[in-house]
Structure formats: C-alpha cells, structure tokens
Design a protein around this motif. Sequence first.
Motif, PDB file in Angstrom:
ATOM      1  N   GLY B 443       0.846  -1.203   0.000  1.00 26.60           N
ATOM      2  CA  GLY B 443       0.000   0.000   0.000  1.00 26.60           C
ATOM      3  C   GLY B 443       0.872   1.240   0.000  1.00 26.60           C
ATOM      4  O   GLY B 443       1.429   1.619  -1.026  1.00 26.60           O
ATOM      5  N   ASP B 444       1.028   1.844   1.194  1.00 28.06           N
ATOM      6  CA  ASP B 444       1.884   3.029   1.290  1.00 28.06           C
ATOM      7  C   ASP B 444       3.362   2.676   1.136  1.00 28.06           C
ATOM      8  O   ASP B 444       4.174   3.503   0.782  1.00 28.06           O
ATOM      9  CB  ASP B 444       1.716   3.698   2.669  1.00 28.06           C
ATOM     10  CG  ASP B 444       0.329   4.263   2.833  1.00 28.06           C
ATOM     11  OD1 ASP B 444      -0.368   4.403   1.809  1.00 28.06           O
ATOM     12  OD2 ASP B 444      -0.063   4.538   3.986  1.00 28.06           O
ATOM     13  N   LYS B 445       3.647   1.437   1.458  1.00 23.96           N
ATOM     14  CA  LYS B 445       5.049   1.007   1.452  1.00 23.96           C
ATOM     15  C   LYS B 445       5.234  -0.202   0.552  1.00 23.96           C
ATOM     16  O   LYS B 445       4.269  -0.902   0.226  1.00 23.96           O
ATOM     17  CB  LYS B 445       5.485   0.644   2.875  1.00 23.96           C
ATOM     18  CG  LYS B 445       5.503   1.830   3.804  1.00 23.96           C
ATOM     19  CD  LYS B 445       5.931   1.451   5.187  1.00 23.96           C
ATOM     20  CE  LYS B 445       6.029   2.710   6.054  1.00 23.96           C
ATOM     21  NZ  LYS B 445       6.576   2.457   7.360  1.00 23.96           N
ATOM     22  N   VAL B 446       6.477  -0.427   0.194  1.00 18.90           N
ATOM     23  CA  VAL B 446       6.817  -1.638  -0.539  1.00 18.90           C
ATOM     24  C   VAL B 446       7.859  -2.394   0.267  1.00 18.90           C
ATOM     25  O   VAL B 446       8.809  -1.793   0.783  1.00 18.90           O
ATOM     26  CB  VAL B 446       7.404  -1.317  -1.932  1.00 18.90           C
ATOM     27  CG1 VAL B 446       7.560  -2.607  -2.738  1.00 18.90           C
ATOM     28  CG2 VAL B 446       6.532  -0.329  -2.673  1.00 18.90           C
ATOM     29  N   ASP B 624       8.973   3.519   2.053  1.00 22.72           N
ATOM     30  CA  ASP B 624       7.791   4.354   1.883  1.00 22.72           C
ATOM     31  C   ASP B 624       7.785   4.926   0.464  1.00 22.72           C
ATOM     32  O   ASP B 624       8.753   5.555   0.039  1.00 22.72           O
ATOM     33  CB  ASP B 624       7.816   5.480   2.922  1.00 22.72           C
ATOM     34  CG  ASP B 624       6.506   6.264   2.951  1.00 22.72           C
ATOM     35  OD1 ASP B 624       5.815   6.201   3.978  1.00 22.72           O
ATOM     36  OD2 ASP B 624       6.193   6.934   1.939  1.00 22.72           O
ATOM     37  N   LYS B 625       6.692   4.704  -0.230  1.00 21.68           N
ATOM     38  CA  LYS B 625       6.644   5.116  -1.633  1.00 21.68           C
ATOM     39  C   LYS B 625       6.799   6.622  -1.802  1.00 21.68           C
ATOM     40  O   LYS B 625       7.400   7.082  -2.769  1.00 21.68           O
ATOM     41  CB  LYS B 625       5.291   4.711  -2.241  1.00 21.68           C
ATOM     42  CG  LYS B 625       5.141   3.235  -2.521  1.00 21.68           C
ATOM     43  CD  LYS B 625       3.734   2.959  -3.052  1.00 21.68           C
ATOM     44  CE  LYS B 625       3.487   1.488  -3.230  1.00 21.68           C
ATOM     45  NZ  LYS B 625       2.064   1.193  -3.487  1.00 21.68           N
ATOM     46  N   HIS B 734      15.071  -3.728  -4.678  1.00 18.65           N
ATOM     47  CA  HIS B 734      13.903  -4.534  -5.066  1.00 18.65           C
ATOM     48  C   HIS B 734      12.601  -3.804  -4.739  1.00 18.65           C
ATOM     49  O   HIS B 734      11.640  -3.862  -5.488  1.00 18.65           O
ATOM     50  CB  HIS B 734      13.949  -5.902  -4.379  1.00 18.65           C
ATOM     51  CG  HIS B 734      15.030  -6.791  -4.916  1.00 18.65           C
ATOM     52  ND1 HIS B 734      15.764  -7.652  -4.131  1.00 18.65           N
ATOM     53  CD2 HIS B 734      15.532  -6.926  -6.170  1.00 18.65           C
ATOM     54  CE1 HIS B 734      16.657  -8.288  -4.879  1.00 18.65           C
ATOM     55  NE2 HIS B 734      16.533  -7.864  -6.135  1.00 18.65           N
ATOM     56  N   ALA B 735      12.598  -3.114  -3.599  1.00 17.63           N
ATOM     57  CA  ALA B 735      11.380  -2.424  -3.174  1.00 17.63           C
ATOM     58  C   ALA B 735      11.122  -1.159  -3.997  1.00 17.63           C
ATOM     59  O   ALA B 735       9.972  -0.831  -4.304  1.00 17.63           O
ATOM     60  CB  ALA B 735      11.467  -2.075  -1.692  1.00 17.63           C
ATOM     61  N   LYS B 749      18.306   9.502  -1.526  1.00 17.66           N
ATOM     62  CA  LYS B 749      18.937   8.791  -2.645  1.00 17.66           C
ATOM     63  C   LYS B 749      17.965   7.797  -3.260  1.00 17.66           C
ATOM     64  O   LYS B 749      17.945   7.591  -4.469  1.00 17.66           O
ATOM     65  CB  LYS B 749      20.195   8.066  -2.174  1.00 17.66           C
ATOM     66  CG  LYS B 749      21.340   8.973  -1.781  1.00 17.66           C
ATOM     67  CD  LYS B 749      22.544   8.151  -1.300  1.00 17.66           C
ATOM     68  CE  LYS B 749      23.573   9.031  -0.623  1.00 17.66           C
ATOM     69  NZ  LYS B 749      24.578   8.233   0.103  1.00 17.66           N
ATOM     70  N   VAL B 750      17.155   7.169  -2.398  1.00 20.06           N
ATOM     71  CA  VAL B 750      16.199   6.179  -2.889  1.00 20.06           C
ATOM     72  C   VAL B 750      15.221   6.827  -3.862  1.00 20.06           C
ATOM     73  O   VAL B 750      14.840   6.243  -4.871  1.00 20.06           O
ATOM     74  CB  VAL B 750      15.439   5.525  -1.710  1.00 20.06           C
ATOM     75  CG1 VAL B 750      14.283   4.674  -2.205  1.00 20.06           C
ATOM     76  CG2 VAL B 750      16.393   4.690  -0.882  1.00 20.06           C
ATOM     77  N   LEU B 751      14.827   8.057  -3.560  1.00 23.54           N
ATOM     78  CA  LEU B 751      13.883   8.743  -4.448  1.00 23.54           C
ATOM     79  C   LEU B 751      14.593   9.463  -5.596  1.00 23.54           C
ATOM     80  O   LEU B 751      13.958  10.100  -6.420  1.00 23.54           O
ATOM     81  CB  LEU B 751      13.047   9.747  -3.654  1.00 23.54           C
ATOM     82  CG  LEU B 751      12.088   9.153  -2.621  1.00 23.54           C
ATOM     83  CD1 LEU B 751      11.230  10.247  -2.004  1.00 23.54           C
ATOM     84  CD2 LEU B 751      11.193   8.069  -3.213  1.00 23.54           C
ATOM     85  N   GLY B 752      15.927   9.360  -5.628  1.00 25.44           N
ATOM     86  CA  GLY B 752      16.667   9.926  -6.746  1.00 25.44           C
ATOM     87  C   GLY B 752      16.882  11.422  -6.670  1.00 25.44           C
ATOM     88  O   GLY B 752      17.206  12.058  -7.660  1.00 25.44           O
TER      89      GLY B 752
END
Lengths: 257, 757, 151
Positions: B443-446, B624-625, B734-735, B749-752
């Motif tokens: 949902g909100d997260k992967v 968290d997306k 992966h997430a 960094k995860v969100l670029g």
Amino acid sequence: MLKIQKYVRAESLEEAYQELIKNRNNQIIGGMLWLKMEDRVIPSAIDLSKCQLDSIEENENEFKIGAMCTFYQLETHEALNQMCQGMIAKSVRDIVGVQFKNMATIGGSIYSRFGFSDILTALLCLDCDVVCYKKGQIALKEYIHEPYEKDILTHVIIHKRKMKAAFECVRRSSTDFSVLNAAGALIDHQLRICVGARPHKAEMIEIEEQCDLQDILKQVHEAMPCESNMRASKEYREHLRDVLVEKVVNELKGEKA
Amino acid sequence: MKQISQPVVKKDAAALLSGKPVYTDDLAMKDCLIIKLLRSPHAFAKIKKIDTSKALRIPGIEAIFTYEDVPNTRFTLAGQTYPELSPYDGKILENIVRYVGDEVAIIVGKDEMCCEQAKKLIQVEYEVYEPLLDFTKAIDNKIVVHPEDDYKYLVDIGNEVKRNIVSQGRDEAGDVEKELSLCDVVIERDYHTKANAQAMMETFRSYAYLDAYNRLNIVSSTQIPFHVRRIVANALELPKSKIRVIKPRIGGGFGAKQTACCEIFSAFVTWKLKKPSKIVYTREETFMASNSRHEMKMHVRVGAMKDGTICAIDLHTLSNTGAYGEHGPTTVGLSGHKSLPLYKLNASCFSYEVVYTNTMRAGAYRGYGATQGIFAVESAINELADALKMDPCELRLKNMVEEGDIMPQYYNETANSCTLKDCLLKAMELIDWKNKSLKTDLGDKVRGLGVALAMQGSGIANVDVGSVRIKLEDDGFYTLSIGATDMGTGCDTILAQMAAECLDCEVDQIVVQGVDTDSSPYDTGSYASSTTYVTGMAVVKACEQLKEKIVKEAALLMQTKEEELVFDGKMIRTLDENKAMSLNEFAYLCAAGGKGKMLMADDSHSSMVSPPPFMAGIAEVDVDKLTGEITMHDYVAVVDCGTVINTNLARVQVEGGIAQGIGMALLEDIVYDKNGRMIANSFMQYKLPTRKDVGEIRVDFMPSYEPTGPFGAKSIGEVVINTPSPAIASAVAHASGQYVRTLPITPEKVLGFKHED
Amino acid sequence: MKISLTVNGRKIQEDIQESMLLIDFLRSHGYTSVKRGCETSNCGLCTVLMDDHPILSCSMLAARADGHSIVTLEGAGKEAEAFAEFMAKEGAEQCGFCSPGLIMNVIAMKKELKNPTKEEIKQYLSGNLCRCSGYMSQMRAIEKYLQEESV
C-alpha cells in the motif's frame, strides 16, 4: 566550555527580570540542553525553577502551560492531547529520549524559536498565545516574528477549540532532528498549515477549508521555501513538503492518506 | 563438552552491571594533571610561529608543549606487529598540520577549565596551504600530503609518497580479461563506502604515572597494550623496558583502539614533568581527531553465463587513508582477499591503491576493509542476479565456495571448514524465502528482500601471536594470564571456558585478569578476529602442558608412575583406584615447602592459516513510496564460526555487528565541509542506530569444525558486520527500483533526489 | 556556591563551582557508575534519577539539583541487582559502559509503564544508545525481567 559566573535561582519573576537586564550576556536557563553545548561565559545564569512555572493548568477555556514544563509533561498530558488527537505528543515523541524530554522545557524551546523545532510547528497550528513577563500576552504566530528581546517567556497558552489536528515528520534516524516537519489543524472551517525544519523555522498559513490540495500546496510553496543543509537537499525537502502537507490535509479532512 | 558451547555469564558481568569503578577514568588518581590538545583549524598548513606566553599565565597551567619540545622521530600509531605495514609518517607534534584536528600543542593544567582557557590564548601563525580533500584526485596531485624527507616505511608496500600513494598492488588468479570476454553477461559497477566512526561508547583515554623504579606506567583503554608499549617507546625515544602498559576494562573498541591515538600524549607529559597526567578525548575529538573506517571506491566487473555460472570478477579498490597511513596498506587487502573467495571463479583480479588526503586518518574498524569489498562484490552479484532474472539465493547456491575448495585470492588457503551453503539455506528458511517475492506492495510502502554472503579471517596467519600462562594455585584453582584484551566482547570468559574444558573444572575455578605488559604473557592484542582462534589455541596448549605437569608431580608425591595416574579435574587417582588425592589436597602439597613444587605452564600460538568464518544475511525492509523512508522489518543471519564457544556471547556479537552494519548501510556518514572540516562530529549529527532503528535481528548458527582452531572454533567478531550493507541495498532496490551504490542508503537517494558521488 | 542535595539517600552539602555539571559532581563523590558518552545530550549513558525521573546528568547543572534527590546505580539497590542478573544471563552488558544509564532508565520505565509492549519499551529507552549489543539481548533481558516482576 560553558562558564557560568553566577547562578541565580530566582524566587520571583521580578527578581529574575531584574537580574536578566543587568548584563547583556545574562541569560535565563531553560532545559539547558542547547545552552550547555556553547563555548562562552554567562555572567549570570537565571534559573526559574522556583517560580512555579512547571505545571499545566487547565480551565474551561484554555491550557496554561508554565515555561518550565518539560516536553515529557506535554507528551503525557491526557486532556491536552485529547483535544488535538495526540498531535502535541506526536510532535515531541521522538526527540532524543525520555531523559532529554524530561529536561527540555517548552519555554526554552518556544523562546528560542529554533528552525528544527517540532513543537513550534505543532503549536503554531493551534490557537496559541505566548505570555511574556514584560510584553504580556501575544499570539504565537506573531511571536515567532518578534526579535529576541530581554524578556521572560512565562507561559504558553493553548485555547480550547474544537479541532482536528495532525503532525507528520521525516527523520533520518528515529530520534534525529526532523528533515522536515508539517502540522495542521482544522478549526472553525479554517485550515492552519505549518511546515518547519525546512530548515528554516516554522511558518503557518491559514486557508479556507474548501480549498483544494493544489491551492493549498501553491500557498505553502509561496510561504514556506526550503533550503539545503547536511540533512537533506532543497529538492528533497520540497518534495517532502508536498507529501507531508498532503498527508496532514488528508488526515484533517478525514480522507485516506 | 561441559564448558564449551554454553551460555556462560561473563566473568566481569557483576562488576560492570553494578557500575563498579573498573574503567580507565574511574581508576585514574585524582591528582592527575589534565591534558588538552590544541588542534589545527586548517586542513593543511605550516606552523610559522606559536606563542604560548599568554596562555602560560593562566592560573593552574603547568606546561604547554609545541613541536619544538617533542622528539623528532617519525613513527606509526598503528597497533600492528613489528615491522609494521603502516608507514612511519607522524610525530607527536610537527610543524606541519595535515588535517583539521591535527595536534598543534599539548596543554597541561590542573583542571579542564584552565586548559580550555589557555587553549584560546595560544597564538599560532599558520601558512595555510591548499588542502587535498578529494581522494579520487590524490594520485599525482600537485598537492603532496607528505613532502618531508624523513618519511619512511619498513616493508615494501608499493609506496610512492610523492604521488600521494601509500600503497598499491595487484593480485591476479587466472586470466580475467579472457574470461570476461567469454561471458554472456558482464556487470560493471562503481560502489562507494564512506568513512564511518567506530563510535564505541567510551572515548579514547589514558593516564600515566612514574612508579618506584622510575618507569613510565600507562593505563589505557586500548586493544593493543603490547603495541602501545612499542609505539610509546618509538615516539619518546625510550627503551621499551622503561614502559609498562595496563589495560583495565574497556568501554568498546571495534578497532578504533587498535590505533594508539592518545597514549603518546599522557606518556610524553608524564615523562617530561615526572607527574601523573590524564587525557580523556571528548566525543567531538573522538569523531574528528582519531581514526575511522577507510572510505573506499570500488570498481567491479562480474562476468557470468546465462545459466548463472559466475566465471570471473575483477575488483579495483581506491582507499582513502587520510592524512596518515595507519592500517592503510593492510585494510585495502581485505577488500579483495575477503570478498572474491566467496565464489568459485575461473579467474579473478584484485588491484588497489591507497592514497593520502588532508582528512582525518583512517584506521581499523570491525571488518577492516572486508566490509567495504563485500559491499561492492555482493552488490554486484545481486545486480547480476537481477540482470539474469535469477533468484539471488539460487545464484549464490550455484557458485559459492564450499568445504575443501582452494581459494586462490585467499593466499591459496583451503576452506577446511565451511558450512556457508547450510547458512544460506537456513537463513532462507528463517525468512520464509520460498514463499515470499523480492518485492511486495503493502500500500503506502513496498517490502523488499535482499541477501548477502560474507567471510572474514581468524587472526593474521604467521603474524599474530597469543600466549598464555596458567598456574595451579594452592587451593586448587587456576590463574590464567593472558595478553589478549577483552574489550567487552567477553574473551576473558571465553578463554576461561576453554581452560575449564581442558582442565575438567568449572569456569569459576579459573581466575583471569586484565592485561599488564609487565606480568601478562605477550599477545599481539585483540584485533583481526584473532583472540578466540589464536589465543584460544595457546590456552589449549598451555592447559595440556599443565595437566601433564600435574600428573607428573602427583606421581612423585603419590609414589607411583605417571602412566598409572588419571586426573579428572577433581581427583588424581591410580588406575586401580587404590590411591587417590583431590586436586585441592594436591595443590596444598605443592605449596607446602619440602614436598612438591608450584606448577605452571605457558605456551604461545601462532597459526599458519587464517580460516574464514562465513555467514549469510537476509534483509527485509520497507520503503515508503512517497517519502523514501526505509524501515528495517526483519534481518536474519546464520553464521559459521566453527564451534560456538559461548552461545550467548556469540549471538550478541552477531546482533551487535548487524546493528552496526545497519548503521553503516542506512545512517552513518562522516561528512566534511568544503574546507575539510568534519561537520558530522557528534552524536547529534552522526546518527548511530537506536533501538527503534534496527528492527528485528534474528540469529542462528551452522557450526563447522575447524581442525586448526581450539575445539573447532573460528572467529566471529568481524564477519558479522559485512552482510547488512549489500543485503539492505539489494532489498531497497527490489522495493524501490533504485539501486543505491553510495552508502549510506538515504531516503533522498532512494527517491533519486541526491545524485551518487 | 553552596548546594545541598541527597544522593542515594545520603545528604551532601558542598561548595561548588557554578558551572559544575551534575555528572562531574557525582563522579567526584565516587559515584563513578555515571558515565559520559557525548557532549550533546544524545547518548543516555549519564542517566540518573532526579526525584524519580530519569534525566541526563551531563546536561544538568549541579546547582539545579540543589534540594533534590538523586539516585545513581550505586544507590539503586535490589531493583538494579534483579535486572542486572537478567542482563548478565543474556550477555547483554558487553562492554558495560552504557549499562548503568540503561539500568536507571529501565527502573524508571518499570515504575511508569504498566505492562509495556515491545514498541513502548523501545520508545521509552530510545535515548539509551548502545554500540555493542544491537539491542536484541537487552530487549530479551528487559522482557524476562518485567515478566518475572509481574508474577
């Protein structure tokens, strides 16, 4: 190292005030958590512990919070948190740890108006005043723009209002400073939205409840710009600002985040 | 076995848990002079003039020393066996300062307050040089960090100091280029690990005093008392016989205290002033003026066939040793030699350079280069699995090292004990790998899954020496003297367990002490995962000797033959059970004049091999997306450390190492500003994981039996920090779809939003 | 300046420097269980109880403790001993340097929270850093201790 030349445990606010104005470098000590890290000399450090400022008084209309009340008192005060759905508790919950929160004072924090402050972001959204010994009572939203004056912040007053309230933040580690925080309250069909740790100090805007998210964000962008520091870049903060404000608005309007 | 593989309580537990004064600063005499150091505000500068006259006028100030007052010899602070592989590139004080925090003056006074006051009044005139801060530009830079003529090194390490190269080298097994050219897929990536602070809770500290024999006594929170003796002797130009080093309880080390950062100052002051002196580093000094993990950039090429057969790996490491070369030439080696052997390969190549910059010196930190190399190699393997669309565990099961394999990049040692495959299978079972996918939308997260393998060594082959002495005392108990340094890990207890097992007695019957270089037998110290494996073997050998001596002496006292006697730990009796004597009685007889003699045995051990412990770790994280926040959900780890000596302490080693690894993966980053000043220099700015950050850590063991180790044991202390970074990076990828190759893996960094550097 | 306070049940009156921090006051009186791990009020090692509340003795002026009652690990008695035993059985103390502060905060937590959940325990103790243990063994010790005590 902090060097204190004279320690004054004031018996009254008048005594504290008189001591404070004696020397430009004299200082009221709150929780001392930040002050302690400074490398300077304080001719006279004034402690308000004996001035009966360490309780939260509740009456029909308001919560009157003494300046020496700790974050932990705020976090664990049931009636106060009931009014705002735990938003105040949530804003201080992750500040370092319980020992720290047992020392950090509301007076020290609000007087200092730190950019990273979580509690300031939360309180700004409420109907909240600050009481200063000389200046008297003033709305918090005005107080944040006041210069740092030689005065003693004695109380924070939160007026009882029927409200919905929400607080959101992102932290790098669970007890770190917020990378960005956002709070909101819905009082009398008026939305109050506040974003802090941008890393500038919190600002608050008031918006009609009917406004849609895009309008809200547009106003937020104008009133609350973001900058970079070692915790995050401007761009990431701007992204978080939108994400957290949207979350807060959804919580206030009862929509799913 | 009665004492081995048991959850024995640490011998010092009661003292530590009741807050007894057992650490360095608790023991220091109250009249110690206090030492504070004036540190350079510049990353690179020459001191033109120092005026201490005003500072000396502050009441309470005893002395202020500058580079003009100290011996001129260069030495290294690295705690390594002589001849050290670290260059002799530093002095107690020098007229050149090479990083922000480098020592400029030693201030000695009656208390901290007067020293701090005096510090502000020392006037220093600097000629400020442009600093070299970017380690990728160090080689052949016009800025030379060590321009001096008296620079020296004792061992050929590929040093070219005028090119800012401390050390360089290349090890190739097979023809890598040819193998890579034959592969179906080649993954080519750059990975970057940061300098991390060891951040033990007790900062650096030591005190010194002169004894009745006019010898310099140093009490220090150190992992390397015997090396400190040599380092101080080098620095002060004194014979080692003049120096005694005592190690009380230590509040953690993790490698930081394998570098003698502060001892030279208290030693120098006390030797000079003939008065006791003490130095306690602040947390800020511990961050910005001691040592850290080596920052490394690694270029990896992994070649494989479509069916998942990994054929070749080429690894190049560039390592930043900072302003001084402590542990530089050695840590880099582990980045290749303890990552490449994880796989069966047709060919491999490992090349490296270690360079100087004007940043704080690096040093030893748990994992010692292996952590960095394993992040690169295991990440590349994970990226290979994703590219091949293969399950990353399946890919590993197909290619990993197995018992009996010769490991060409591990000095051609054979893996004589290895249950790595079982470790991975067990870890998969614990996390329920087969029933989960690499990515699950919540949902909100992967939620993402990631895996990594790791290895380390057990001591340094042919270098580390552990020796012990064990004495039978007159009540039938034993005193075990060791030179290995318990830093909270519990080695005193573990070694006592081994002695108790050998001597068939209870652990309580074995008395252990802290280390005193005058009375403890020589030990290289507690580092390189050596104590259980190397010193442990010395315990076994000494105890076997003592048992023989007991039987021999008993035969004399009982007027029988040695072959007729059996010693079961409590009783010594003849085979026909006609004569018997308790150990207690025997010990009293030994101590009684005229009849027997006091018995003791000693032995030392050094190993020709360094058998690697292995482990598999699997991370399950939520991303968290919208915010990119990463939450540790679960971490499972299964370890092959050979025989587990103490089931509790081994488990806590694993849990603690993983938590530090999580910190490295997600939070910890020593950040400098553009002038070379460290800005993440406190627990406020450099965030250690709290108990809310680490999620659940679950640990299991798959013991192999190491034939060269005591009771089949290998090491455990370091291998445990190596899996989190690559496993978490892969889980996050992966997430989120974003592979973060520069640690730490931050939401940004995860969100670029933040580009990799 | 003169202060008068109670430490572990013992009254102490002393003339102190105004700038003196409570941690240094306590250590100078032999209560060396109180450890300093940082200068930024972040580590929790120096935790003591002031009038039963956990505080950071490194961030409090000794002057402010005037008239108050301080308890350090040395004075925490049976409660501390009971919990210490659970810590030892897990090997959770490791280097031991953060143990005194943790034990003091666990004692405070036990007094304040009734049957806390794992999450509540983590929350209450989040200001106590530990670099050795990875926190899992501490949690096992705390849960067993609380269970035992509630029986």
